[in-house]
Design a protein around this motif. Sequence first.
Motif, PDB file in Angstrom:
ATOM      1  N   LEU A 129      24.066 -33.853  -9.016  1.00 33.48           N
ATOM      2  CA  LEU A 129      24.238 -35.048  -8.151  1.00 33.48           C
ATOM      3  C   LEU A 129      24.207 -35.108  -6.973  1.00 33.48           C
ATOM      4  CD1 LEU A 129      25.312 -38.111  -8.539  1.00 33.48           C
ATOM      5  CD2 LEU A 129      27.707 -37.340  -8.513  1.00 33.48           C
ATOM      6  N   ALA A 130      24.615 -33.978  -6.074  1.00 35.54           N
ATOM      7  CA  ALA A 130      24.453 -33.967  -4.767  1.00 35.54           C
ATOM      8  C   ALA A 130      23.182 -34.063  -4.401  1.00 35.54           C
ATOM      9  CB  ALA A 130      25.193 -32.628  -4.260  1.00 35.54           C
ATOM     10  N   THR A 131      22.161 -33.272  -5.107  1.00 34.51           N
ATOM     11  CA  THR A 131      20.623 -33.090  -4.761  1.00 34.51           C
ATOM     12  C   THR A 131      20.164 -34.371  -4.971  1.00 34.51           C
ATOM     13  OG1 THR A 131      20.726 -30.985  -5.750  1.00 34.51           O
ATOM     14  CG2 THR A 131      18.590 -32.131  -5.416  1.00 34.51           C
ATOM     15  N   GLY A 132      20.543 -35.309  -6.115  1.00 35.84           N
ATOM     16  CA  GLY A 132      20.052 -36.629  -6.121  1.00 35.84           C
ATOM     17  C   GLY A 132      20.311 -37.510  -4.983  1.00 35.84           C
ATOM     18  N   GLN A 133      21.617 -37.237  -4.404  1.00 34.67           N
ATOM     19  CA  GLN A 133      22.013 -38.174  -3.301  1.00 34.67           C
ATOM     20  C   GLN A 133      21.533 -37.826  -2.149  1.00 34.67           C
ATOM     21  OE1 GLN A 133      23.818 -40.871  -3.728  1.00 34.67           O
ATOM     22  NE2 GLN A 133      24.804 -40.659  -5.512  1.00 34.67           N
TER      23      GLN A 133
ATOM     24  N   ASP B 234      27.998 -40.220   2.244  1.00 35.63           N
ATOM     25  CA  ASP B 234      29.298 -40.135   1.753  1.00 35.63           C
ATOM     26  C   ASP B 234      29.460 -39.560   0.361  1.00 35.63           C
ATOM     27  OD1 ASP B 234      30.846 -40.856   4.062  1.00 35.63           O
ATOM     28  OD2 ASP B 234      31.119 -43.055   3.499  1.00 35.63           O
ATOM     29  N   ALA B 235      28.440 -40.059  -0.302  1.00 37.75           N
ATOM     30  CA  ALA B 235      28.484 -39.633  -1.844  1.00 37.75           C
ATOM     31  C   ALA B 235      27.556 -38.053  -1.830  1.00 37.75           C
ATOM     32  CB  ALA B 235      27.132 -40.386  -2.374  1.00 37.75           C
ATOM     33  N   VAL B 236      27.024 -37.737  -0.901  1.00 40.34           N
ATOM     34  CA  VAL B 236      26.637 -36.562  -0.688  1.00 40.34           C
ATOM     35  C   VAL B 236      27.600 -35.508  -0.382  1.00 40.34           C
ATOM     36  CG1 VAL B 236      25.136 -34.859   0.731  1.00 40.34           C
ATOM     37  CG2 VAL B 236      23.984 -36.937  -0.104  1.00 40.34           C
ATOM     38  N   ARG B 237      28.379 -35.921   0.626  1.00 40.59           N
ATOM     39  CA  ARG B 237      29.611 -35.117   0.829  1.00 40.59           C
ATOM     40  C   ARG B 237      30.589 -34.883  -0.219  1.00 40.59           C
ATOM     41  NH1 ARG B 237      34.292 -36.463   1.804  1.00 40.59           N
ATOM     42  NH2 ARG B 237      33.787 -38.663   2.260  1.00 40.59           N
ATOM     43  N   VAL B 238      30.943 -36.052  -0.815  1.00 38.91           N
ATOM     44  CA  VAL B 238      31.665 -35.672  -2.181  1.00 38.91           C
ATOM     45  C   VAL B 238      31.240 -35.044  -3.243  1.00 38.91           C
ATOM     46  CG1 VAL B 238      33.044 -37.276  -3.916  1.00 38.91           C
ATOM     47  CG2 VAL B 238      32.925 -37.930  -1.564  1.00 38.91           C
TER      48      VAL B 238
ATOM     49  N   ALA C 182      19.503 -40.542   0.286  1.00 43.50           N
ATOM     50  CA  ALA C 182      19.770 -40.435   1.609  1.00 43.50           C
ATOM     51  C   ALA C 182      18.153 -40.343   2.460  1.00 43.50           C
ATOM     52  CB  ALA C 182      20.846 -39.709   2.202  1.00 43.50           C
ATOM     53  N   GLU C 183      17.560 -39.347   2.071  1.00 46.10           N
ATOM     54  CA  GLU C 183      16.188 -39.308   2.715  1.00 46.10           C
ATOM     55  C   GLU C 183      15.220 -40.511   2.527  1.00 46.10           C
ATOM     56  OE1 GLU C 183      13.190 -37.998   5.212  1.00 46.10           O
ATOM     57  OE2 GLU C 183      15.386 -37.249   5.029  1.00 46.10           O
ATOM     58  N   ALA C 184      15.253 -40.831   1.096  1.00 45.61           N
ATOM     59  CA  ALA C 184      14.523 -42.013   1.026  1.00 45.61           C
ATOM     60  C   ALA C 184      14.895 -43.427   1.812  1.00 45.61           C
ATOM     61  CB  ALA C 184      14.589 -42.579  -0.400  1.00 45.61           C
ATOM     62  N   ILE C 185      16.103 -43.511   2.157  1.00 50.01           N
ATOM     63  CA  ILE C 185      16.696 -44.607   2.736  1.00 50.01           C
ATOM     64  C   ILE C 185      16.063 -44.490   4.467  1.00 50.01           C
ATOM     65  CG2 ILE C 185      18.719 -45.645   3.952  1.00 50.01           C
ATOM     66  CD1 ILE C 185      20.257 -45.142   1.033  1.00 50.01           C
ATOM     67  N   ARG C 186      16.521 -43.180   4.844  1.00 48.15           N
ATOM     68  CA  ARG C 186      15.962 -42.754   6.330  1.00 48.15           C
ATOM     69  C   ARG C 186      14.446 -42.959   6.498  1.00 48.15           C
ATOM     70  NH1 ARG C 186      18.825 -38.157   5.134  1.00 48.15           N
ATOM     71  NH2 ARG C 186      20.898 -38.154   6.290  1.00 48.15           N
ATOM     72  N   GLN C 187      13.654 -42.747   5.213  1.00 52.48           N
ATOM     73  CA  GLN C 187      12.328 -43.047   5.427  1.00 52.48           C
ATOM     74  C   GLN C 187      12.023 -44.741   5.688  1.00 52.48           C
ATOM     75  OE1 GLN C 187      10.300 -41.031   2.368  1.00 52.48           O
ATOM     76  NE2 GLN C 187      10.925 -38.906   3.295  1.00 52.48           N
TER      77      GLN C 187
END
Length: 160
Positions: free
Chosen positions: A53-57, A23-27, A61-66
Motif C-alpha cells: 500500500l505504501a508503494t502504491g501511495q 499522509d497516506a504514504v506516512r500512515v 504522490a509522484e503522479a500528482i507531483r508530475q
Amino acid sequence: MNKFSLQQQVLKRLAEDLLQAEDAVRVAHETATHAENIAENKYDTLGLEAAYLATGQVRRAEAIRQAMAKWHQFRPRPYDASKGIQLGALVCLVDSDDKQQQLFLGPDGGSMQLGSGTQLVQVISMEAPLGMAMLGKCEGDDVSIQVAAIRQQFEVLRVH
C-alpha cells in the motif's frame, strides 16, 4: 470564465490531493514498519500488505507531483478559430437534449469538476476520448464519441 482562475483551482486541488497522498504514504509506512506488524508466520501478511500500500501511495504522490508540474507550466492561449479547439480551450458543448456542459481542455492529471461562478466546468485532458474528439473542431461543428454501445453526439456551441 477566466482560464487562469480555472488553472489556479486545478493547482489548489492537486496540492490538496498531494497532501492526502503524502499522509497516506506516512500512515502506510508506519503500519508496515510497526513492531506489532512483524510477521509471526507465513500467513501473517499485514506488514507486507501495508508495504504494498505504501508503494502504491508513493506512486500516486509522484503522479500528482508530475501533474502539478505540467499545470504550473501550462499557459492557456486565446482561442484561434483557424486552428480550432486546442489545449487550453474552454468549450461549451450542447447535446441532443439541449443540455450544455462546459469543458476546459488541459494537461494530463487534472481531470476534475470545478466551480466557476454558478457554472460547473469539467476539466479534461487531450488524452480523454472527448478531448481527442474535440481537437481541431470549431464553433458549430459536431463532436461524437462512442461510450460502450452508445454513440454520444454534441455540437460545439462556444469556444474561448
